[in-house]
Design a protein around this motif. Structure first.
Motif, PDB file in Angstrom:
ATOM      1  N   LEU A  25       0.922  -1.348  -0.085  1.00 32.60           N
ATOM      2  CA  LEU A  25       0.041   0.259   0.193  1.00 32.60           C
ATOM      3  C   LEU A  25       0.897   1.221  -0.013  1.00 32.60           C
ATOM      4  N   LEU A  26       2.085   1.226   0.840  1.00 27.65           N
ATOM      5  CA  LEU A  26       2.912   2.413   0.694  1.00 27.65           C
ATOM      6  C   LEU A  26       3.402   2.614  -0.452  1.00 27.65           C
ATOM      7  N   LYS A  27       4.011   1.487  -1.092  1.00 26.04           N
ATOM      8  CA  LYS A  27       4.658   1.745  -2.352  1.00 26.04           C
ATOM      9  C   LYS A  27       3.683   2.041  -3.290  1.00 26.04           C
ATOM     10  N   LYS A  28       2.392   1.763  -3.434  1.00 31.11           N
ATOM     11  CA  LYS A  28       1.583   2.250  -4.438  1.00 31.11           C
ATOM     12  C   LYS A  28       1.114   3.796  -4.091  1.00 31.11           C
ATOM     13  N   GLU A  29       1.064   4.130  -2.886  1.00 33.66           N
ATOM     14  CA  GLU A  29       0.953   5.631  -2.618  1.00 33.66           C
ATOM     15  C   GLU A  29       2.090   6.385  -3.216  1.00 33.66           C
ATOM     16  N   TYR A  30       3.361   5.778  -2.919  1.00 33.25           N
ATOM     17  CA  TYR A  30       4.573   6.653  -3.596  1.00 33.25           C
ATOM     18  C   TYR A  30       4.562   6.475  -4.724  1.00 33.25           C
ATOM     19  N   GLU A  31       4.186   5.607  -5.584  1.00 29.25           N
ATOM     20  CA  GLU A  31       4.430   5.485  -6.960  1.00 29.25           C
ATOM     21  C   GLU A  31       3.108   6.509  -7.417  1.00 29.25           C
ATOM     22  N   GLU A  32       2.085   6.600  -6.931  1.00 35.25           N
ATOM     23  CA  GLU A  32       0.924   7.462  -7.350  1.00 35.25           C
ATOM     24  C   GLU A  32       1.359   9.007  -7.129  1.00 35.25           C
ATOM     25  N   THR A  33       2.246   9.361  -6.122  1.00 30.02           N
ATOM     26  CA  THR A  33       2.635  10.657  -5.753  1.00 30.02           C
ATOM     27  C   THR A  33       3.238  11.374  -7.066  1.00 30.02           C
ATOM     28  N   ASP A  34       3.039  12.580  -7.350  1.00 27.17           N
ATOM     29  CA  ASP A  34       3.755  13.367  -8.319  1.00 27.17           C
ATOM     30  C   ASP A  34       4.802  14.035  -7.668  1.00 27.17           C
ATOM     31  N   LYS A  35       5.927  13.256  -7.949  1.00 28.11           N
ATOM     32  CA  LYS A  35       7.430  13.721  -7.532  1.00 28.11           C
ATOM     33  C   LYS A  35       7.871  15.129  -7.865  1.00 28.11           C
ATOM     34  N   ASN A  36       7.052  15.573  -8.681  1.00 25.15           N
ATOM     35  CA  ASN A  36       7.462  17.147  -9.340  1.00 25.15           C
ATOM     36  C   ASN A  36       6.724  18.175  -8.350  1.00 25.15           C
ATOM     37  N   ASP A  37       6.034  17.604  -7.637  1.00 22.07           N
ATOM     38  CA  ASP A  37       5.355  18.751  -6.347  1.00 22.07           C
ATOM     39  C   ASP A  37       6.351  18.512  -5.356  1.00 22.07           C
ATOM     40  N   THR A  38       6.834  19.980  -5.078  1.00 23.03           N
ATOM     41  CA  THR A  38       7.734  20.016  -3.961  1.00 23.03           C
ATOM     42  C   THR A  38       7.110  19.592  -2.503  1.00 23.03           C
ATOM     43  N   TYR A  39       5.905  19.748  -2.577  1.00 23.32           N
ATOM     44  CA  TYR A  39       5.317  19.392  -1.102  1.00 23.32           C
ATOM     45  C   TYR A  39       4.296  18.258  -1.281  1.00 23.32           C
ATOM     46  N   TRP A  40       4.699  16.848  -1.992  1.00 22.08           N
ATOM     47  CA  TRP A  40       4.201  15.713  -2.091  1.00 22.08           C
ATOM     48  C   TRP A  40       3.927  15.119  -0.723  1.00 22.08           C
ATOM     49  N   THR A  41       4.682  15.469   0.338  1.00 21.66           N
ATOM     50  CA  THR A  41       4.489  14.984   1.482  1.00 21.66           C
ATOM     51  C   THR A  41       3.197  15.754   2.102  1.00 21.66           C
ATOM     52  N   TYR A  42       2.394  16.480   1.732  1.00 23.99           N
ATOM     53  CA  TYR A  42       1.198  17.043   2.005  1.00 23.99           C
ATOM     54  C   TYR A  42       0.125  16.759   1.546  1.00 23.99           C
ATOM     55  N   GLY A  43      -1.054  16.348   1.830  1.00 26.85           N
ATOM     56  CA  GLY A  43      -2.236  15.983   1.499  1.00 26.85           C
ATOM     57  C   GLY A  43      -3.229  17.036   1.206  1.00 26.85           C
ATOM     58  N   LYS A  44      -3.827  16.989   0.027  1.00 24.33           N
ATOM     59  CA  LYS A  44      -4.856  18.363  -0.261  1.00 24.33           C
ATOM     60  C   LYS A  44      -6.101  17.923   0.564  1.00 24.33           C
ATOM     61  N   ILE A  45      -6.373  18.901   0.879  1.00 18.97           N
ATOM     62  CA  ILE A  45      -8.090  18.798   1.667  1.00 18.97           C
ATOM     63  C   ILE A  45      -8.687  19.627   1.155  1.00 18.97           C
ATOM     64  N   LEU A  46      -8.614  20.404   0.109  1.00 17.17           N
ATOM     65  CA  LEU A  46      -9.458  21.455  -0.501  1.00 17.17           C
ATOM     66  C   LEU A  46      -8.863  21.937  -1.775  1.00 17.17           C
ATOM     67  N   GLU A  47      -9.316  22.087  -2.781  1.00 17.67           N
ATOM     68  CA  GLU A  47      -9.020  22.568  -4.107  1.00 17.67           C
ATOM     69  C   GLU A  47     -10.005  23.585  -4.873  1.00 17.67           C
ATOM     70  N   GLN A  48     -10.271  24.836  -4.246  1.00 15.15           N
ATOM     71  CA  GLN A  48     -11.263  25.811  -4.636  1.00 15.15           C
ATOM     72  C   GLN A  48     -10.560  27.060  -4.727  1.00 15.15           C
ATOM     73  N   PRO A  49     -10.996  27.819  -5.821  1.00  9.54           N
ATOM     74  CA  PRO A  49     -10.172  29.327  -5.693  1.00  9.54           C
ATOM     75  C   PRO A  49     -10.861  30.270  -4.700  1.00  9.54           C
ATOM     76  N   PHE A  50      -9.677  31.044  -4.206  1.00 10.54           N
ATOM     77  CA  PHE A  50     -10.193  31.746  -3.007  1.00 10.54           C
ATOM     78  C   PHE A  50      -9.133  33.265  -3.267  1.00 10.54           C
ATOM     79  N   LYS A  51      -9.470  34.263  -2.721  1.00 12.29           N
ATOM     80  CA  LYS A  51      -8.712  35.493  -2.823  1.00 12.29           C
ATOM     81  C   LYS A  51      -8.577  36.190  -1.418  1.00 12.29           C
ATOM     82  N   HIS A  52      -9.459  35.618  -0.496  1.00 17.13           N
ATOM     83  CA  HIS A  52      -9.221  36.267   1.120  1.00 17.13           C
ATOM     84  C   HIS A  52      -9.199  35.247   1.878  1.00 17.13           C
ATOM     85  N   LEU A  53      -8.603  35.424   2.956  1.00 19.21           N
ATOM     86  CA  LEU A  53      -8.481  34.390   3.935  1.00 19.21           C
ATOM     87  C   LEU A  53      -8.892  34.841   5.262  1.00 19.21           C
ATOM     88  N   LYS A  54      -9.833  33.910   5.957  1.00 19.60           N
ATOM     89  CA  LYS A  54     -10.122  34.054   7.564  1.00 19.60           C
ATOM     90  C   LYS A  54      -9.761  32.984   8.050  1.00 19.60           C
TER      91      LYS A  54
END
Length: 247
Positions: A25-54
């Motif tokens: 499972l770990l090997k599969k997860e590693y192989e599916e990870t985009d190695k070009n992503d500098t922060y591949w050790t981080y998991g996405k919890i949201l992908e929506q556009p925003f311009k302000h932060l609270k």
């Protein structure tokens, strides 16, 4: 073969199978990870556009923002908060709302969180930031206008890659600290210039724009608050005879 021996062999087989499955499972997860992503050790919890932060919370750890073509919110996978969904995030009317509980399981986790960036935010721009009891730093920013409201026990820092900013609108309360400075790449090679700063500082808060040369400055500062300014900014904006100290 004795019954106890059979049980031990069975347990050994189960443990071996479990380890093998886990490694697969770990090997599969590693192989599916985009190695070009500098922060591949981080998991996405949201992908929506925003311009302000609270954002509320997060001063137990470190939160980083970087400009990126695509907006996203990422949590460090090696933190137990990733699996427990500790950080809550949603977007409404161009605003990203984040709740980051300022809690930890024990003193060991408290110390670990203090030196770890557990949350990373990405967006093409961030026009306004409102934070309560948070710890947020903006890295390598190319943006000329900022609106900042900080309260509670908060720290906020901007490392600008643009040496000329248009305006800073800053409101601080309680014991918040706000810093504007150039990115390390430019500190020794260029001067930092800001056209206009409007700041309202209360409580035991501190605003640091000390290295910047500010053309126009409007300040409202309580007796217990503080503002760090460069000599050039004070000469240009404050009524004081600087030559008097030389006599």
């Amino acid at each position: 073969m004795k019954r106890t021996t059979k049980i031990l062999i069975l347990m050994l087989l189960l443990m071996t199978s479990g380890l093998f499955a886990s490694n697969m499972l770990l090997k599969k997860e590693y192989e599916e990870t985009d190695k070009n992503d500098t922060y591949w050790t981080y998991g996405k919890i949201l992908e929506q556009p925003f311009k302000h932060l609270k954002i509320e919370g997060g001063n137990v750890s470190n939160i980083a923002f970087e400009q990126s073509p695509k907006a996203s919110v990422k949590v460090f996978k090696n933190w137990r908060g990733y699996e427990e969904h500790a950080v809550k995030a949603h977007v409404a009317t161009d605003t990203l709302y984040i709740n980051f509980p300022n809690t930890y399981h024990d003193l060991y986790e408290k110390d670990w969180l203090k030196y770890t960036t557990t949350l990373r935010l990405f967006s093409p721009e961030l026009l306004s930031i409102t934070g309560v009891d948070t710890n947020l730093e903006l890295f390598k920013i190319k943006q000329r206008n900022f609106s900042v409201i900080m309260s509670g026990k908060s720290k906020f820092e901007v490392e600008s890659m643009d040496t000329n900013l248009d305006s800073l609108q800053v409101t601080q309360r309680d014991s918040s600290a706000v810093v504007f400075e150039m990115s390390p790449e430019y500190k020794k090679t260029a001067s930092f210039h800001v056209n206009y700063v409007n700041a309202n500082i209360r409580g035991y808060s501190i605003l640091d724009i000390g290295h910047a040369q500010v053309d126009s400055l409007q300040l409202s500062v309580s007796d217990s608050s503080a503002v760090l300014l460069s000599g050039g900014t004070m000469k240009k904006n404050l009524r004081y005879n600087f030559n008097r100290s030389q006599h």
